[in-house]
Design a protein around this motif. Structure first.
Motif, PDB file in Angstrom:
ATOM      1  N   GLU A 258     -39.202  14.877 105.707  1.00 54.97           N
ATOM      2  CA  GLU A 258     -37.878  15.153 106.265  1.00 54.97           C
ATOM      3  C   GLU A 258     -37.976  16.092 107.462  1.00 54.97           C
ATOM      4  N   GLU A 259     -38.877  17.093 107.361  1.00 58.15           N
ATOM      5  CA  GLU A 259     -39.040  18.044 108.465  1.00 58.15           C
ATOM      6  C   GLU A 259     -39.574  17.371 109.722  1.00 58.15           C
ATOM      7  N   SER A 260     -40.243  16.236 109.555  1.00 57.09           N
ATOM      8  CA  SER A 260     -40.734  15.494 110.719  1.00 57.09           C
ATOM      9  C   SER A 260     -39.642  14.611 111.326  1.00 57.09           C
ATOM     10  N   GLY A 261     -38.425  14.718 110.767  1.00 59.23           N
ATOM     11  CA  GLY A 261     -37.344  13.865 111.245  1.00 59.23           C
ATOM     12  C   GLY A 261     -37.503  12.432 110.768  1.00 59.23           C
ATOM     13  N   PHE A 262     -38.170  12.253 109.658  1.00 55.00           N
ATOM     14  CA  PHE A 262     -38.438  10.930 109.082  1.00 55.00           C
ATOM     15  C   PHE A 262     -39.231  10.047 110.054  1.00 55.00           C
ATOM     16  N   THR A 263     -40.122  10.687 110.818  1.00 51.20           N
ATOM     17  CA  THR A 263     -40.865   9.906 111.822  1.00 51.20           C
ATOM     18  C   THR A 263     -42.356   9.847 111.558  1.00 51.20           C
ATOM     19  N   ASN A 264     -42.889  10.793 110.759  1.00 48.72           N
ATOM     20  CA  ASN A 264     -44.333  10.825 110.506  1.00 48.72           C
ATOM     21  C   ASN A 264     -44.669   9.849 109.388  1.00 48.72           C
ATOM     22  N   GLY A 265     -45.078   8.622 109.768  1.00 46.38           N
ATOM     23  CA  GLY A 265     -45.367   7.585 108.792  1.00 46.38           C
ATOM     24  C   GLY A 265     -46.460   7.956 107.821  1.00 46.38           C
ATOM     25  N   LYS A 266     -47.372   8.883 108.206  1.00 45.28           N
ATOM     26  CA  LYS A 266     -48.448   9.288 107.315  1.00 45.28           C
ATOM     27  C   LYS A 266     -47.938  10.105 106.126  1.00 45.28           C
ATOM     28  N   LEU A 267     -46.693  10.582 106.225  1.00 44.40           N
ATOM     29  CA  LEU A 267     -46.118  11.378 105.149  1.00 44.40           C
ATOM     30  C   LEU A 267     -44.995  10.651 104.416  1.00 44.40           C
ATOM     31  N   CYS A 268     -44.760   9.400 104.777  1.00 41.99           N
ATOM     32  CA  CYS A 268     -43.663   8.657 104.155  1.00 41.99           C
ATOM     33  C   CYS A 268     -44.053   8.225 102.744  1.00 41.99           C
ATOM     34  N   PRO A 269     -43.340   8.726 101.723  1.00 40.67           N
ATOM     35  CA  PRO A 269     -43.673   8.330 100.341  1.00 40.67           C
ATOM     36  C   PRO A 269     -43.476   6.827 100.147  1.00 40.67           C
ATOM     37  N   THR A 270     -44.383   6.206  99.449  1.00 41.18           N
ATOM     38  CA  THR A 270     -44.285   4.771  99.179  1.00 41.18           C
ATOM     39  C   THR A 270     -43.597   4.549  97.836  1.00 41.18           C
ATOM     40  N   SER A 271     -43.327   3.301  97.528  1.00 41.89           N
ATOM     41  CA  SER A 271     -42.721   2.984  96.227  1.00 41.89           C
ATOM     42  C   SER A 271     -43.661   3.377  95.095  1.00 41.89           C
ATOM     43  N   VAL A 272     -44.966   3.314  95.352  1.00 43.60           N
ATOM     44  CA  VAL A 272     -45.947   3.712  94.333  1.00 43.60           C
ATOM     45  C   VAL A 272     -45.873   5.219  94.079  1.00 43.60           C
ATOM     46  N   THR A 273     -45.687   5.991  95.145  1.00 43.93           N
ATOM     47  CA  THR A 273     -45.604   7.445  95.007  1.00 43.93           C
ATOM     48  C   THR A 273     -44.429   7.825  94.120  1.00 43.93           C
ATOM     49  N   PHE A 274     -43.270   7.267  94.420  1.00 43.15           N
ATOM     50  CA  PHE A 274     -42.102   7.538  93.590  1.00 43.15           C
ATOM     51  C   PHE A 274     -42.297   6.960  92.188  1.00 43.15           C
ATOM     52  N   GLY A 275     -42.904   5.777  92.119  1.00 42.91           N
ATOM     53  CA  GLY A 275     -43.095   5.118  90.833  1.00 42.91           C
ATOM     54  C   GLY A 275     -43.970   5.910  89.882  1.00 42.91           C
ATOM     55  N   THR A 276     -44.899   6.698  90.424  1.00 49.66           N
ATOM     56  CA  THR A 276     -45.768   7.515  89.574  1.00 49.66           C
ATOM     57  C   THR A 276     -44.957   8.529  88.791  1.00 49.66           C
ATOM     58  N   VAL A 277     -44.060   9.219  89.471  1.00 52.69           N
ATOM     59  CA  VAL A 277     -43.228  10.220  88.794  1.00 52.69           C
ATOM     60  C   VAL A 277     -42.283   9.552  87.801  1.00 52.69           C
ATOM     61  N   LEU A 278     -41.690   8.435  88.218  1.00 50.71           N
ATOM     62  CA  LEU A 278     -40.796   7.707  87.319  1.00 50.71           C
ATOM     63  C   LEU A 278     -41.531   7.275  86.045  1.00 50.71           C
ATOM     64  N   SER A 279     -42.754   6.777  86.197  1.00 47.94           N
ATOM     65  CA  SER A 279     -43.525   6.314  85.041  1.00 47.94           C
ATOM     66  C   SER A 279     -43.844   7.458  84.086  1.00 47.94           C
ATOM     67  N   MET A 280     -44.105   8.631  84.633  1.00 47.05           N
ATOM     68  CA  MET A 280     -44.410   9.775  83.772  1.00 47.05           C
ATOM     69  C   MET A 280     -43.187  10.189  82.963  1.00 47.05           C
ATOM     70  N   TYR A 281     -42.042  10.246  83.619  1.00 46.68           N
ATOM     71  CA  TYR A 281     -40.826  10.577  82.881  1.00 46.68           C
ATOM     72  C   TYR A 281     -40.477   9.478  81.876  1.00 46.68           C
ATOM     73  N   ALA A 282     -40.767   8.227  82.247  1.00 42.24           N
ATOM     74  CA  ALA A 282     -40.457   7.099  81.361  1.00 42.24           C
ATOM     75  C   ALA A 282     -41.238   7.189  80.056  1.00 42.24           C
ATOM     76  N   ALA A 283     -42.448   7.741  80.126  1.00 37.36           N
ATOM     77  CA  ALA A 283     -43.289   7.863  78.922  1.00 37.36           C
ATOM     78  C   ALA A 283     -43.081   9.184  78.196  1.00 37.36           C
ATOM     79  N   ALA A 284     -42.312  10.091  78.796  1.00 39.05           N
ATOM     80  CA  ALA A 284     -42.234  11.458  78.282  1.00 39.05           C
ATOM     81  C   ALA A 284     -41.653  11.541  76.878  1.00 39.05           C
ATOM     82  N   ASP A 285     -40.566  10.818  76.617  1.00 40.84           N
ATOM     83  CA  ASP A 285     -39.932  10.931  75.299  1.00 40.84           C
ATOM     84  C   ASP A 285     -40.871  10.482  74.187  1.00 40.84           C
ATOM     85  N   ARG A 286     -41.567   9.362  74.416  1.00 43.52           N
ATOM     86  CA  ARG A 286     -42.508   8.866  73.406  1.00 43.52           C
ATOM     87  C   ARG A 286     -43.648   9.866  73.188  1.00 43.52           C
TER      88      ARG A 286
END
Length: 837
Positions: A258-286
C-alpha cells in the motif's frame, strides 16, 4: 557442449513435454556434469600451462577452433549453470550428493576466474573472462540444491555460500553478491527443516536491510508456509499462535504494498499468500480441539502441563474462533481489492477484461478463498449456525462475481460441495438434509451440462455422495425414520445414475462410497439388512458392467455385515464375512459378527470366533487380534446363555483379557464394560450369594483404573433384588440400599432401570409391610421428580402390591386407563427409558 544442452531439455523450461523418471533425470544430469567437468578441465589446463606445446597445437587445429567458436556462444559458465540447475531439480531422496557436485562445479569456476585474473598474458587463451565468470544465477542454483538437500550439513554449507556471496572474498575478482532469490533459497532451506525462528530472523534482516536487497512477496510467503507446516503438523512443536503470526507477516507485506501506491508488483500479495492464512484459520478449530484433548489426556505428566498450556493459548477460546477469523481475513481481502482498484483508477469491468494472466498485478479475492472459509465454518462444530454462514458466503461469492466479473470468483462445484457438507453435518434434523438436497438442485442447474475441462466446474459423484451422507446421518435406530432416511438416500443415488446416463460424465457415476452411504442410511431401518444385501448385489453388477469404482471394498462389506446383524440376518452376515480373505479381515468385522452372536446369546459360536481371531493374529494378521470389546461381547453372550458352567467360562475369558493386557497388549486394557459384562453373567446365574460376588467384582474395578458406571450400580442393585436365600435377604437389601445411596457421591444420577431395580429389591427383600410402603412411596416420588417413570415400573407395582398400597404409593387408582403411562403427567416420564432389567 551441444550434447549438454540437448540433455538439459529434460530439466529445462519445457521439461513437462519430456517426462522422465527421477532416476533417469539424475543419470542425465550426471552425464552433463561429466561433460562440463571435462570443459572445466580444459580451461584449467590452459591456465596452468601444463602443456604449452599442446596448447599451440590446439590453437592451430581447425577442429578445436570450431570448438572454441561454439564455446563462446555457449559459455562455460552457462554450461555449469545449466548442470547446477539440473542438480537442483533432482529428487533429493535419490541424489543425495547433488548439492556437493553442484558446489564443486561452482568452486572450480571461481578458481578458474582467480587464475585468469592473475595471468599476465591472456591473449593466447582460447576463452575470455565473460566465458567463465560466474553469475548470481549459478550461485542461486547451488543454494537451491542445498535448500532441497536432505544432508545434515546442508544448512552449514548454504550459510557459508551465502556469506561468501555477501562479503568481498578476493582482491582480484569482484564476484557477484546475493540477490533476493539467494535469500529466498535460504528461507526455503529453513522452512523445509521447520526452523521457523531462523526464517523469521532472516526475513526481519531483509526488511531492515540497507544493501538494496529487500524482501519480496515470495520471502513473506515462504515464512508463512513454514508457519503453516508447523501449525498443521501433528508433532509436539505446534504453536496455536501461528495463524495470528502469519497474519501479522501478511499485514506487514500488505502495508508495504500500500505504501508503494499499489505499484510495486514484487510486493503484491498473491491468492496463495492470502490463502495460506485462510487455510491456517480454517484448520484452527479442529486443531485447537485436538490440542485441548491431548493436554487433558496427558494431564498426569505435570512437567508438560505448562508447555502444553502455552501452546493452547490459554485453552480453547471458543468454537468457531478459526472460522470467524478466516471470514474476517476474507473481508479484508475484498476490502483491499476495492481500495487498490480505486487507488489505481481501474474500472472493475476494465480489470476483468485483463484476464487471469494479469491476476498477480492486482489483489483479487477468488472462489478458493470462499471455499476455504466455508471449510472453516463446516468444521467449526457450530452446527446450524455454521451451515447458515457457509450458505451466506456462497451467496456473497455469487454476488461479487456478478458485480465484478472477476473470472477468479466464478462459483464452482467445490463451493457448493463444502456448503452441502456443512448442512449434512449441521444437526440430526431432516430439514438440514433437505436443505443440502436443495443445494444439490442449485448445483445441477449450474453445472450438470457443463463441458468445462476444469473438473472443479463439472459435477461429480462427490456432491451427490455428500447429500447421501446427510441422509445417512439421520438414520434413527429401529423405527420408520430409518426407512425414510434410507429411501431419501437411495433416491439421490438413482438421481445420480440418471444424470450419468444423460450426460455421459464418468465422474458422476456412482462409486462404492455412494452405495456404502445408502446402506448406512438404511442401517437402522427394520429392512436395513435386506436393502443392504440388495445394494451389495447391485454394486457387484455395476462392477461387472465396467464401473470399477463401484467394486465393494472391505469398508462396504463391513457396513453390509453390520446392517444384517442389526436386522437379525446373522446367517447372511456370516456368509459375507466368510467370503472375505483372512488377510483382509479386520477387528471391526470380527466384533460385528461377535455382536450378532451376543444379541442371540450364542456364546459357543462367539467364543469360536474369538479363538479364530487369536489364531489369525498368531499367524501374522495383527488386524485380527482381539481387543477388550471382543472379550466383552463374548462374555456378554454368556449372560444370555444357559448352563451352570457359564460363570466359570466368563471368568476364564475375563482373566484371559487381563493376562493379555499384562503381557503388553494395550488393546486389551480392562474397561468398565468388561467388568459389567462379567457382573451381568454372575447376576443372571444361579450361584448362591451372587450379590456378594458382584459387589466384590465392582470393588476390584478401581484396582484396574476403571470407574464404576451407572450400569455397574444397576447390575448390583438388580442382582440384590433377585436374592432368594432367606438368610441373606437382609444383607442383599442393605447392599442395594448402599449402592443406591452411593450414586450421588459417584457423580451419577439414577435412571428408570435404577428405580425399577430398587422397587423390586424392596418388594422382594423387605418384610416390614408398613416400612415397605413408606420406602416405595419415597422412591416413587423421587423417580417422578426426576422424570424417570415408565410403563414397566407401573406394571411391577400394580402386580406386586395391593390396590390400597398401590394408591397409597403412587396416588393413582387401579383403573385400567389410569395404569397407562401416557395418561400420567408428562413431567413424571420425560426422561424415562423403556428398557427393562
Amino acid at each position: 557442449m551441444e550434447l549438454v544442452m540437448d540433455v538439459s531439455k529434460l530439466w529445462g523450461r519445457h521439461r513437462q513435454s519430456n517426462p522422465t523418471s527421477p532416476q533417469q533425470l539424475y543419470r542425465a544430469v550426471l552425464l552433463a556434469n561429466d561433460l562440463v567437468s571435462k570443459v572445466l578441465s580444459i580451461r584449467e589446463n590452459e591456465l596452468d600451462g601444463i602443456d604449452s606445446t599442446a596448447l599451440q597445437s590446439i590453437q592451430r587445429n581447425k577442429k578445436e577452433a570450431r570448438f572454441r567458436s561454439s564455446a563462446r556462444k555457449l559459455s562455460t559458465e552457462l554450461l555449469a549453470q545449466t548442470v547446477a540447475l539440473g542438480f537442483s531439480r533432482c529428487d533429493p531422496k535419490i541424489s543425495s550428493d547433488a548439492a556437493y557436485k553442484a558446489q564443486e562445479l561452482l568452486d572450480r569456476l571461481e578458481e578458474i576466474n582467480v587464475k585468469y585474473h592473475r595471468m599476465e598474458n591472456k591473449r593466447n587463451l582460447s576463452f575470455k573472462e565473460e566465458d567463465v565468470f560466474p553469475t548470481t544465477r549459478i550461485y542461486n542454483h547451488v543454494l537451491n540444491c542445498w535448500a532441497r538437500s536432505m544432508n545434515h550439513d546442508a544448512e552449514k554449507h548454504a550459510t557459508a555460500l551465502l556469506n561468501r556471496m555477501a562479503s568481498p572474498r578476493h582482491e582480484d575478482v569482484a564476484f557477484p553478491g546475493p540477490d533476493i532469490f539467494s535469500y529466498n533459497n535460504m528461507l526455503n532451506l529453513y522452512a523445509s527443516r521447520g526452523n521457523v525462528p531462523a526464517a523469521e530472523a532472516l526475513l526481519k534482516e531483509l526488511e531492515d536491510s540497507g544493501n538494496g536487497v529487500t524482501a519480496d512477496v515470495y520471502s513473506y510467503t515462504i515464512v508463512m508456509n513454514a508457519m503453516q507446516r508447523r501449525f498443521l503438523s501433528g508433532k509436539g512443536d505446534r504453536y496455536m499462535k501461528d495463524p495470528q503470526r502469519a497474519e501479522e507477516l501478511l499485514a506487514r507485506l500488505v502495508r508495504k504494498y500500500e505504501e508503494s501506491g499499489f505499484t510495486n508488483g514484487k510486493l503484491c500479495p498473491t491468492s496463495v499468500t492470502f490463502g495460506t492464512v485462510l487455510s491456517m484459520y480454517a484448520a484452527a478449530d479442529r486443531l485447537r480441539k485436538e490440542n485441548l484433548s491431548m493436554n487433558q489426556s496427558r494431564s498426569w505428566l505435570t512437567r508438560n502441563v505448562e508447555a502444553s498450556t502455552q501452546r493452547i493459548v490459554s485453552d480453547v477460546e471458543y468454537l468457531g474462533w478459526g472460522a470467524e477469523n478466516a471470514e474476517r481475513v476474507l473481508e479484508w481481502i475484498i476490502g483491499l481489492s476495492e481500495r487498490e482498484r480505486r487507488s489505481r483508477g481501474i474500472d472493475s469491468a476494465d480489470e476483468s477484461r485483463c484476464g487471469t494472466s494479469d491476476h498477480d498485478m492486482f489483489i483479487r479475492p477468488c472462489v478458493q478463498h470462499f471455499v476455504t472459509t466455508c471449510h472453516a465454518w463446516a468444521n467449526s462444530g457450530k452446527g446450524i449456525e455454521a451451515a447458515e454462514r457457509c450458505e451466506s458466503l456462497k451467496n456473497r461469492n455469487i454476488s461479487l462475481y456478478k458485480s465484478t466479473g472477476y473470472a477468479e470468483l466464478r462459483p464452482n462445484v467445490l463451493l457448493f460441495g463444502v456448503v452441502i457438507d456443512a448442512w449434512a453435518k449441521a444437526n440430526e434434523e431432516d430439514e438440514s438434509a433437505e436443505h443440502a438436497e436443495r443445494l444439490l438442485d442449485e448445483a445441477e442447474q449450474l453445472f450438470l451440462h457443463s463441458h468445462s475441462s476444469d473438473p472443479n466446474n463439472r459435477l461429480s459423484n462427490i456432491v451427490y455422495n455428500q447429500v447421501i451422507d446427510a441422509w445417512s446421518r439421520r438414520s434413527l435406530p429401529k423405527n420408520e425414520a430409518g426407512t425414510v432416511a434410507g429411501t431419501r438416500a437411495e433416491n439421490v443415488l438413482l438421481r445420480m445414475m440418471d444424470n450419468f446416463r444423460i450426460t455421459g460424465n464418468e465422474q458422476m457415476r456412482p462409486d462404492v462410497i455412494s452405495y456404502t452411504g445408502v446402506i448406512k442410511a438404511y442401517i437402522n431401518s427394520p429392512i436395513g439388512g435386506v436393502k443392504a444385501l440388495e445394494l451389495l448385489d447391485e454394486m457387484n453388477d455395476e462392477c461387472m458392467n465396467g464401473n470399477r469404482g463401484a467394486k465393494p471394498d472391505n469398508k462396504a462389506k463391513s457396513v453390509v455385515i453390520d446392517a444384517c446383524i442389526k436386522s437379525g440376518l446373522l446367517t447372511e452376515a456370516f456368509r459375507i464375512f466368510s467370503g472375505i480373505d483372512d488377510s483382509e479381515k479386520s477387528i471391526v468385522m470380527f466384533n460385528t459378527i461377535l455382536t450378532g452372536y451376543k444379541n442371540e446369546g450364542r456364546c459357543h459360536e462367539a467364543e469360536s470366533v474369538l479363538r479364530k481371531m487369536i489364531s489369525l493374529s498368531d499367524e501374522g494378521y495383527p488386524n485380527c487380534s482381539p481387543n477388550t470389546l471382543s472379550y466383552y461381547l463374548c462374555i456378554f453372550a454368556l449372560s444370555k446363555g444357559k448352563g451352570k458352567e457359564r460363570v466359570a467360562r466368563a471368568r476364564a475369558l475375563f482373566n484371559e483379557t487381563i493376562q493379555r493386557y499384562r503381557g503388553g497388549d494395550i488393546s486389551c486394557e480392562p474397561s468398565a464394560d468388561l467388568f459389567n459384562a462379567l457382573a451381568q453373567v454372575i447376576s443372571h446365574s444361579e450361584i448362591p450369594c451372587r450379590e456378594n460376588e458382584v459387589l466384590t467384582l465392582l470393588e476390584e474395578m478401581e484396582a484396574y483404573g476403571c470407574t464404576p458406571t451407572l450400569e455397574s450400580f444397576n447390575i448390583l442393585i438388580h442382582t440384590c433384588s433377585r436374592s432368594e436365600e432367606k438368610n441373606n435377604m437382609r444383607n442383599a437389601l442393605q447392599i442395594a440400599a448402599s449402592a443406591y445411596s452411593a450414586l450421588d457421591a459417584a457423580g451419577l444420577t439414577a435412571d428408570s432401570v435404577t428405580y425399577v431395580s430398587m422397587i423390586r429389591a424392596i418388594l422382594n427383600l423387605m418384610n416390614d409391610s408398613e416400612g415397605k410402603v413408606q420406602a416405595l412411596t419415597a422412591l416413587f416420588r423421587k423417580c417422578c421428580e426426576g422424570g424417570f417413570l415408565n410403563q414397566h415400573m407401573i406394571n411391577v407395582l400394580a402386580q406386586d402390591t395391593s390396590e390400597d398400597d398401590f394408591q397409597s404409593i403412587t396416588g393413582i387408582s387401579r383403573g385400567l386407563d389410569a395404569l397407562q403411562i401416557d395418561r400420567l403427567p408428562y413431567e413424571w416420564r420425560q426422561n424415562s427409558t423403556q428398557r427393562k432389567n
